[in-house]
Structures are given as C-alpha cells and as structure tokens.
Design an enzyme around this catalytic site. Structure first.
Site, PDB file in Angstrom:
ATOM      1  N   TYR A 198       2.295   5.059   6.767  1.00 28.29           N
ATOM      2  CA  TYR A 198       2.924   4.552   5.783  1.00 28.29           C
ATOM      3  C   TYR A 198       4.605   4.317   5.993  1.00 28.29           C
ATOM      4  CZ  TYR A 198       5.362   4.119   1.392  1.00 28.29           C
ATOM      5  OH  TYR A 198       6.373   3.670   0.348  1.00 28.29           O
ATOM      6  N   GLN A 257       0.837  -1.260   0.013  1.00 24.66           N
ATOM      7  CA  GLN A 257      -0.095  -0.007   0.074  1.00 24.66           C
ATOM      8  C   GLN A 257       0.945   1.162  -0.215  1.00 24.66           C
ATOM      9  OE1 GLN A 257      -1.858   3.004   0.216  1.00 24.66           O
ATOM     10  NE2 GLN A 257      -0.796   2.920   2.205  1.00 24.66           N
TER      11      GLN A 257
HETATM   12  P1  NAD Z   1       2.284   0.853  -6.801  1.00 25.90           P
HETATM   13  O1  NAD Z   1       0.921   0.881  -6.268  1.00 25.90           O
HETATM   14  O2  NAD Z   1       2.362   1.141  -8.483  1.00 25.90           O
HETATM   15  O3  NAD Z   1       2.687  -0.828  -6.747  1.00 25.90           O
HETATM   16  C1  NAD Z   1       2.215  -1.556  -5.750  1.00 25.90           C
HETATM   17  C2  NAD Z   1       1.898  -2.987  -6.422  1.00 25.90           C
HETATM   18  O4  NAD Z   1       1.468  -3.770  -5.220  1.00 25.90           O
HETATM   19  C3  NAD Z   1       0.792  -2.993  -7.335  1.00 25.90           C
HETATM   20  O5  NAD Z   1       0.847  -3.459  -8.382  1.00 25.90           O
HETATM   21  C4  NAD Z   1      -0.413  -3.598  -6.408  1.00 25.90           C
HETATM   22  O6  NAD Z   1      -1.565  -3.974  -7.080  1.00 25.90           O
HETATM   23  C5  NAD Z   1       0.456  -4.425  -5.621  1.00 25.90           C
HETATM   24  N1  NAD Z   1      -0.388  -4.757  -4.481  1.00 25.90           N
HETATM   25  C6  NAD Z   1      -0.970  -3.875  -3.341  1.00 25.90           C
HETATM   26  N2  NAD Z   1      -1.248  -4.403  -2.285  1.00 25.90           N
HETATM   27  C7  NAD Z   1      -1.054  -5.762  -2.603  1.00 25.90           C
HETATM   28  C8  NAD Z   1      -1.594  -7.222  -1.842  1.00 25.90           C
HETATM   29  N3  NAD Z   1      -1.978  -6.820  -0.670  1.00 25.90           N
HETATM   30  N4  NAD Z   1      -1.303  -8.228  -2.166  1.00 25.90           N
HETATM   31  C9  NAD Z   1      -0.465  -8.234  -3.339  1.00 25.90           C
HETATM   32  N5  NAD Z   1      -0.221  -7.228  -4.088  1.00 25.90           N
HETATM   33  C10 NAD Z   1      -0.482  -5.981  -3.771  1.00 25.90           C
HETATM   34  O7  NAD Z   1       3.320   1.569  -6.333  1.00 25.90           O
HETATM   35  P2  NAD Z   1       4.907   1.883  -6.607  1.00 25.90           P
HETATM   36  O8  NAD Z   1       4.852   3.476  -6.503  1.00 25.90           O
HETATM   37  O9  NAD Z   1       5.507   1.011  -7.786  1.00 25.90           O
HETATM   38  O10 NAD Z   1       5.657   1.397  -5.310  1.00 25.90           O
HETATM   39  C11 NAD Z   1       6.375   0.137  -5.196  1.00 25.90           C
HETATM   40  C12 NAD Z   1       7.187  -0.200  -4.084  1.00 25.90           C
HETATM   41  O11 NAD Z   1       8.173   0.744  -3.913  1.00 25.90           O
HETATM   42  C13 NAD Z   1       6.417   0.040  -2.756  1.00 25.90           C
HETATM   43  O12 NAD Z   1       6.798  -0.767  -1.883  1.00 25.90           O
HETATM   44  C14 NAD Z   1       6.756   1.471  -2.155  1.00 25.90           C
HETATM   45  O13 NAD Z   1       6.440   1.248  -0.797  1.00 25.90           O
HETATM   46  C15 NAD Z   1       8.126   1.554  -2.662  1.00 25.90           C
HETATM   47  N6  NAD Z   1       8.583   2.846  -2.878  1.00 25.90           N
HETATM   48  C16 NAD Z   1       8.211   3.607  -4.022  1.00 25.90           C
HETATM   49  C17 NAD Z   1       8.511   5.012  -4.104  1.00 25.90           C
HETATM   50  C18 NAD Z   1       7.910   5.842  -5.177  1.00 25.90           C
HETATM   51  O14 NAD Z   1       8.442   6.885  -5.314  1.00 25.90           O
HETATM   52  N7  NAD Z   1       7.118   5.243  -6.001  1.00 25.90           N
HETATM   53  C19 NAD Z   1       9.381   5.435  -3.141  1.00 25.90           C
HETATM   54  C20 NAD Z   1       9.951   4.843  -2.172  1.00 25.90           C
HETATM   55  C21 NAD Z   1       9.319   3.519  -2.069  1.00 25.90           C
END
Ligand code: NAD
Length: 309
Positions: free
Chosen positions: A141, A75
């Site tokens: 978060y 999430q």
């Molecule tokens: P995103 O929402 O595009 O990707 C998350 C994915 O996880 C999605 O495909 C979603 O369907 C899946 N998902 C969510 N809940 C789930 C569940 N209960 N079971 C199975 N799948 C589930 O987000 P993102 O931006 O690609 O982030 C990816 C990762 O990188 C995350 O862990 C986030 O915390 C981390 N992150 C992202 C950023 C950023 O700037 N985008 C920065 C720091 C860390």
C-alpha cells in the site's frame, strides 16, 4: 469552481465533498462504491458510478470538464495490499494513471492527491517527519501510494499541470468504517458502544498522529483554492498519541470501566508516526484546529447515532 472528487462516497472523500459544496463549489464524484456508499454523497453533488480503471472514465472527466480534480479514491487497506498486492497496485497505480490520462485528454490542469504520511515514510527516528525525509514504505500500500505521487508529478511535468500531494496522517472521525482494519478509533468506539471488548495489539505504547477528518477536508479545500501550490505537504497535527491513551479517552467518553485486553504485537507494525506539517502551514495557511478530545467527542456522538439507526 467545478471540482471532480474521486472516492467521494468514502470516509475522507465524503467529508471533502461536504466541505467543497459548503464553500460554494460545484462537485462531481467518481466512485465505484467498492467501500464507498451512495448515501454518503449529498444530493447537491453528482455521482458517477465508475471504476478508475474503466475506459468510461475518459468520457466522465471530459463531460464534467473540472477545473480541479481531487484524487481521493484508493484501495486504502494495508492488510489487503499485503495479501493481494496486484489488486492494490491495480487500483492505486493503474487507477491513478487512468485518471491522469483522462485529465490530460480533457485538459484538466490541477490535481490534488491524498497520499499517506506514516505508510510512506515507514519507521524513522526523525519525528516529526518532514516531507523531504526518505520514503521507506514497508507495505505494498505504501509503495503504491508513493508510486502514484510520482505519476502525478510526471503528469504535471508532461502536461503543464499543477499537482499537489497531501500526505495524510491517521485520519479519524464520523463515517469511518469500523469493519475490517479501519482506524483504531472507529474500531474502539463502535466496540465500546456495543459492549464488546477491545484488543490492543502489543503493549499499546505505539503512537500515531491522529488528524480529524474535518481538518483534512479543510486542507483539501485550501488546496483547491490555492492553484499555484504544488509539491508535497504533510497533513498532521504534530502530536503523538499512544493506543493506550486513545483507549483511556474513548472508554471515558463512552462510560466504560473495563480495561482493554492486550493481544500479541502485530509483526512489522510501525512503532511511532508523527508528521511535521510546517509546510502546509506556510503554503496553505493550514494547521489542524480540532483538539483530540473534541474530535473524539464528535466521533463518539456520531457512532452513538449510527448504532441507534
Ligand atoms: P475509503 O475506502 O473510505 O475511501 C476510498 C473510496 O474510493 C471509496 O469510496 C471507494 O469506493 C473508492 N474506490 C476504491 N477503489 C476505486 C476504484 N477502483 N474506482 C473508483 N473508486 C474507487 O478510504 P479512506 O480512509 O476514506 O481513504 C481515502 C484516501 O485517503 C485514500 O487515498 C487513502 O489512501 C488516503 N489516506 C487515508 C488515511 C486514513 O487514515 N483513512 C490515511 C492516509 C491516507
């Protein structure tokens, strides 16, 4: 190698999947498609539509028997974590525990986890921020992501596994969802291209460390190929950019002359964020190689194509 990527249908995860396939790995994806999209998972990877909290996950992991699990699913919306911290913790903490339990049962020995830099360290005067800086998350978060790091370390200690956490800076690039609270680059780009006004929160002098998603995928690929590297490594560029500067560059790339509008500052918004990625350099040989202008150009090109579809 056989690699299982959770969240592989999402923004960051789908780039990780592309990169691992290009490197010759066999890739399986677990995703419940909450924010991910089926069409982002290439045909060469096998998608298992399954929630991390579902008991079926044990069978999926046991069936795949991956050499490495890359845990990207989360999430990932700070605002949702504030309005619904229970849901946030259920996905990010209980979901991670479910995955680690499935790994323990299936004898998986290596896990790579994408955590957060900025939301984990919180506001700090130590910039760029190194990994040993105290963690002061100011959102549910941030708390849930850091808590999952602890479970990962604990899993490694109890099972003899090897865990590596990559604390990501602000990721941007193609496929980032401009809806909701996504990254400011995706929001500005899609609004500029569709002729909508852009609102800058506060004075726009707040800074972030913006890392291109292809560079993040490169860091994960190196982590997969370096099974003995454990602990925590920041993944950032070491360069700070203000929101005003981002708007200026994106307006230029999209040929928009209008200035941004300024709205009220977001209460509690972090002022500056910048990660020290020296550890990633020494342990993984990784550093960000995509200059901001190049990354923004690629992002704008992708959004242009998307809007025409
Ligand atoms: P995103 O929402 O595009 O990707 C998350 C994915 O996880 C999605 O495909 C979603 O369907 C899946 N998902 C969510 N809940 C789930 C569940 N209960 N079971 C199975 N799948 C589930 O987000 P993102 O931006 O690609 O982030 C990816 C990762 O990188 C995350 O862990 C986030 O915390 C981390 N992150 C992202 C950023 C950023 O700037 N985008 C920065 C720091 C860390």
């Amino acid at each position: 190698m056989r690699v299982l990527v959770t969240g592989g249908a999402g923004f960051v995860g789908s780039h990780v999947v592309d990169r691992l396939l290009a490197d010759g790995h066999t890739v399986d994806v677990v995703d419940n498609l909450a924010t991910g999209r089926r069409d982002r998972v290439p045909a060469a990877a096998r998608l298992h539509v399954c929630d991390l909290r579902d008991a079926r996950l044990d069978d999926v992991v046991a069936g795949v028997r991956p050499a490495v699990v890359v845990h990207v699913a989360a999430q990932a919306a700070v605002s949702r974590s504030v309005t619904d911290p229970r849901f946030d913790a259920s996905v990010n903490v209980l979901g991670t525990i479910g995955l680690l339990e499935a790994c323990r049962r299936a004898g998986v020995r290596r896990a790579v986890y994408t955590s957060t830099g900025g939301a984990g360290y919180g506001d700090t005067d130590v910039l760029p921020t190194p990994e040993d800086h105290p963690l002061r998350p100011s959102s549910p978060y941030g708390v849930s992501k850091i808590t999952a790091e602890r479970y990962l370390e604990c899993w490694a200690g109890l099972t003899g596994g090897r865990a590596l956490t990559l604390r990501l800076a602000n990721v941007y690039g193609p496929r980032q969802d401009p809806a909701g609270e996504a990254g400011v680059i995706a929001i500005f780009t899609s609004r500029l291209l569709s002729g909508a006004p852009c609102i800058v929160n506060g004075d726009g002098e707040q800074t972030r460390d913006y890392v291109y998603v292809g560079d993040v995928a490169d860091a994960v690929a190196r982590a997969v190929s370096s099974p003995d590297v454990v602990g925590v490594a920041n993944i950032g560029t070491g360069a700070e950019t203000t929101v005003n500067e981002l708007y200026r560059r994106l307006a230029q790339l999209t040929e928009v002359r209008r200035s941004a509008e300024h709205g009220p500052a977001k209460p509690g918004e972090q002022r500056r964020s910048l990660l020290d990625a020296a550890r990633a350099k020494s342990l993984l040989g990784w550093s960000a190689t995509t200059p901001l202008d190049q990354g923004l150009t690629q992002t704008v090109a992708w959004f242009r194509k998307e809007l025409k579809r």
